[in-house]
Design a protein around this motif. Sequence first.
Motif, mmCIF file in Angstrom:
data_model
loop_
_atom_site.group_PDB
_atom_site.id
_atom_site.type_symbol
_atom_site.label_atom_id
_atom_site.label_comp_id
_atom_site.label_asym_id
_atom_site.label_seq_id
_atom_site.Cartn_x
_atom_site.Cartn_y
_atom_site.Cartn_z
ATOM 1 N N ILE A 1 41.756 38.102 40.108
ATOM 2 C CA ILE A 1 42.454 38.706 38.876
ATOM 3 C C ILE A 1 43.955 39.021 39.151
ATOM 4 N N ALA A 2 44.090 39.892 40.414
ATOM 5 C CA ALA A 2 45.422 40.088 40.791
ATOM 6 C C ALA A 2 46.450 38.879 40.864
ATOM 7 N N MET A 3 45.981 37.849 41.618
ATOM 8 C CA MET A 3 46.704 36.535 41.981
ATOM 9 C C MET A 3 47.069 35.791 40.533
ATOM 10 N N LEU A 4 45.858 35.958 39.616
ATOM 11 C CA LEU A 4 45.815 35.472 38.166
ATOM 12 C C LEU A 4 47.020 35.959 37.437
ATOM 13 N N GLU A 5 47.216 37.303 37.481
ATOM 14 C CA GLU A 5 48.160 38.163 36.753
ATOM 15 C C GLU A 5 49.591 37.855 37.275
ATOM 16 N N GLN A 6 49.519 37.900 38.596
ATOM 17 C CA GLN A 6 50.851 37.611 39.842
ATOM 18 C C GLN A 6 51.622 36.521 39.187
ATOM 19 N N GLN A 7 50.760 35.296 38.810
ATOM 20 C CA GLN A 7 51.282 34.248 38.707
ATOM 21 C C GLN A 7 51.617 33.784 37.047
ATOM 22 N N ASN A 8 51.002 34.635 36.372
ATOM 23 C CA ASN A 8 50.978 34.628 35.062
ATOM 24 C C ASN A 8 51.178 36.033 34.390
ATOM 25 N N PRO A 9 52.428 36.451 34.438
ATOM 26 C CA PRO A 9 52.606 37.746 34.051
ATOM 27 C C PRO A 9 52.280 38.090 32.613
ATOM 28 N N HIS A 10 52.377 37.003 31.660
ATOM 29 C CA HIS A 10 52.214 36.916 30.204
ATOM 30 C C HIS A 10 50.591 37.435 29.870
ATOM 31 N N ILE A 11 49.885 37.437 30.699
ATOM 32 C CA ILE A 11 48.306 37.930 30.608
ATOM 33 C C ILE A 11 47.917 39.162 31.181
ATOM 34 N N VAL A 12 49.097 39.996 31.683
ATOM 35 C CA VAL A 12 48.862 41.363 32.246
ATOM 36 C C VAL A 12 48.389 42.121 31.308
ATOM 37 N N SER A 13 49.102 42.368 30.097
ATOM 38 C CA SER A 13 48.542 43.355 29.139
ATOM 39 C C SER A 13 47.463 42.861 28.267
ATOM 40 N N MET A 14 47.014 41.448 28.027
ATOM 41 C CA MET A 14 46.084 41.154 27.345
ATOM 42 C C MET A 14 45.964 39.539 27.488
ATOM 43 N N LEU A 15 44.763 39.150 27.692
ATOM 44 C CA LEU A 15 44.561 37.727 27.757
ATOM 45 C C LEU A 15 44.245 37.124 26.273
ATOM 46 N N GLN A 16 44.670 36.010 25.948
ATOM 47 C CA GLN A 16 44.576 35.749 24.588
ATOM 48 C C GLN A 16 44.320 34.190 24.519
ATOM 49 N N ALA A 17 43.732 33.672 23.350
ATOM 50 C CA ALA A 17 43.354 32.220 23.155
ATOM 51 C C ALA A 17 44.700 31.732 22.982
ATOM 52 N N GLY A 18 44.726 30.405 23.860
ATOM 53 C CA GLY A 18 46.178 29.730 23.475
ATOM 54 C C GLY A 18 47.161 30.057 24.402
ATOM 55 N N HIS A 19 46.938 31.154 25.184
ATOM 56 C CA HIS A 19 47.823 31.319 26.550
ATOM 57 C C HIS A 19 47.515 30.258 27.616
ATOM 58 N N THR A 20 48.735 29.846 28.205
ATOM 59 C CA THR A 20 48.760 28.749 29.236
ATOM 60 C C THR A 20 48.942 29.476 30.475
ATOM 61 N N ILE A 21 48.120 28.821 31.282
ATOM 62 C CA ILE A 21 47.666 29.468 32.689
ATOM 63 C C ILE A 21 48.141 28.564 33.800
ATOM 64 N N ASN A 22 49.038 28.837 34.572
ATOM 65 C CA ASN A 22 49.361 27.883 35.676
ATOM 66 C C ASN A 22 49.336 28.532 37.176
ATOM 67 N N LEU A 23 48.704 27.898 38.141
ATOM 68 C CA LEU A 23 48.457 28.637 39.395
ATOM 69 C C LEU A 23 48.922 27.676 40.608
ATOM 70 N N ASP A 24 49.469 28.239 41.527
ATOM 71 C CA ASP A 24 49.544 27.589 42.883
ATOM 72 C C ASP A 24 48.890 28.317 43.963
ATOM 73 N N LYS A 25 47.720 27.704 44.331
ATOM 74 C CA LYS A 25 46.923 28.663 45.366
ATOM 75 C C LYS A 25 47.516 28.774 46.585
ATOM 76 N N THR A 26 48.638 27.982 46.899
ATOM 77 C CA THR A 26 49.067 28.257 48.292
ATOM 78 C C THR A 26 49.990 29.404 48.334
ATOM 79 N N ILE A 27 50.408 30.057 47.116
ATOM 80 C CA ILE A 27 51.096 31.060 47.022
ATOM 81 C C ILE A 27 50.534 32.343 47.698
ATOM 82 N N GLN A 28 51.148 33.143 48.643
ATOM 83 C CA GLN A 28 50.317 34.120 49.130
ATOM 84 C C GLN A 28 50.200 35.330 48.085
ATOM 85 N N GLU A 29 49.184 36.010 47.943
ATOM 86 C CA GLU A 29 48.917 37.061 46.913
ATOM 87 C C GLU A 29 49.606 38.428 47.476
ATOM 88 N N THR A 30 50.433 38.893 46.436
ATOM 89 C CA THR A 30 51.228 40.205 46.802
ATOM 90 C C THR A 30 50.354 41.308 46.228
#
Length: 720
Positions: free
Chosen positions: A110-139
Amino acid sequence: MGKYFTLILLLLLGSKYSLAQQNYIDHTIKKGESVYMISRRYGVSVNAIFNLNPGSENIIYAGRTLRVPKSDTTTTSSNNTVVNDITVSNYIVKRGETKSGLSRRFGVSIAMLEQQNPHIVSMLQAGHTINLDKTIQETQPKAKAGEHYVVKGETLWGISRIYGISLTQLESANADRLSEFLQIGQTLIIPDKNSAISTEGDYLVQRGDTKFQLAKRFNMTIAELEEKNPHIVTMLMAGHRLNIDNTVTSHPEEITDIKEDSITEIDSTSTSNTYKNYVIEPKETLFGLAKKAGMTIEELTTLNPKLLTSVNAGDIIKMPVGVSGTSTNKTPSTNTVDTTDTVKTDDIADSNNEDVTTRISSNKNEALFANLVTETSSGLYFYSPFSSQELSSPEERQKMIGVNADFQKYIDFFQGAQIAIDSAKTLNLNFDVTLIKKNIAKSKITIESPHSKNAILVPFSETSSNFPSIDSSAPISIIDIESNIITNDSINIYRSITSEAIQKTKTLNYLAKQNANIVVISDLDEARSKDLILTTNPEAKFLKVDNAGFFKSDALDNALNKNKLNYIVFDSEKTIVLLNTTTALMGKLSDHNIQLVMLESSLLPKQTEVSDMRFRILQLIYPAVTDPQNKNDITDFENKYEDIFSSKPSRHAILGFDVTFDTLLRISQSSSFEESINTTLSEQPHLKFEYQKTKDRNYLNTGIYLMQYNSNDGMIELNQ
């Protein structure tokens, strides 16, 4: 020439067949995955996986490989969504999806999901767009002063205790970033100890609040409350901030909800002036109303016949003048057989604060809590030797126990179930509870239910072959609790308690994957589980010891293998045999790699009989139906039970809570009961619920914890 042509044709067909054979992906099954979840991940149908993997429609095992057919393209949609092993591009969040569900689907935290999609940190909503690059190291984010970074295993209650603040203060400070459950990796604001939870004209919704209660508290109608707060129209949630300023009313012509202090006597046409109109409040029951009125249930329903059908908040009934007191839990019932409003004993207290068992379960059952539906109601039925009057009367209960001491387990079960019912009501779940007495429903149960989802719990039935047929006007599921029900009705049966056969099978399947030497030790001529052991481990060796647990000369040495791990499967119920066998095994540890195994948790002796030091030295592996590591949650439940009933919960009380609460969560889902069983695993304080379909209309709970003693003090759970 013809021979050459035939050869070429065969080569072409063979090449085509080879390519077709490789048109799949080998997926290693992870713990908790189902065929449905795997099919969603790869964008293929469940039937396509079944066709490639015969037997997978019945059961799959973690650690094994499942062939998944390749879809024509990577997962795509009209929105140019792409999901593969490295990237996720333009994925559109759908209604009902959660961060936890998406993290599992995409294979990231979840931390990596939020790290690359900061717009979902406060709340995940229907219609949000998710982008992920799994090669990026999680901080790993670090909490700033006045903040707290949530790690695995933490709860809101525990965090509030760390900082010496109330749970309400913590929830209030984080109302804009909390959903129904806590997320690992979230950053929470830690308020000052003296901070207020609300301001003038403002109110923060607490767990357990309802629109009816809030409208009454703030002197407005529910319509006015929703008009001022449109975000609660669909659902009222803990953490919502409400505008409760009622100085200006949009519709002054509307009549506000009737309050108890404004109740007047019934009109002059009444046959008596000793009664008054009474408005039923939320959570009140038929039993509670009768007790408040100082009447029997029969007298109250004679005065108010509509109570025979249901007890509904807001309905007006006749009650004796001078009635006062607090409300009780509302659980109306509708059935053509003997029913009760709540399975409730006379000494159960109401739960007005956040329920500890609700908090425990929410931490482990994210998927179920994320999809709860509170707008529609469901029906919960209990099949029991008790009537409502007998169950609610201490004198009647004791009289029945005097006739049959075995009835005590039913009382314990219902006491555990009552805590589950109270816990479910703190979530605002909407359900009716009905009790069906066995000797009334001898051959047929007719259920006229107004609900679209219903479940009937059948605990400890000793006449399984004579279980009545069920004629129901609405869909209903049967939850079997150690009853082994047999029915010809077209109704699904869910056997909720994991059997010893499943414990043995899962443990043996684990051993079969370890490439070890397996030796079975028994004090019988034939080991009790020999056929099952040979099915999964055909090269297993069998040793017989005498009645004191001693081996014949050199028998153990000849059975052990110095070049492999040796699993010693102990199959005896005698403590002396265990003591002498483990002593002999410990004497071989200097030359051999040995681990002790028990196929049933029932074979574990009491600590007063055998020290667990032996088990730690031999790193005992055994199946457990109850999670032995979940001590905090179990202790919390036991403390709550003891506070209410002044005794420790028995095994039957534990089953009453876990099975009832799990059932209530599942019949309150947006999906059907069967779909929640097929797609969602769950864990309550004691039991794991991992149902597998065995044949038409039958499901078995296969949830166990495969535990191993550490050489030091403690245990680990093994991946099955």
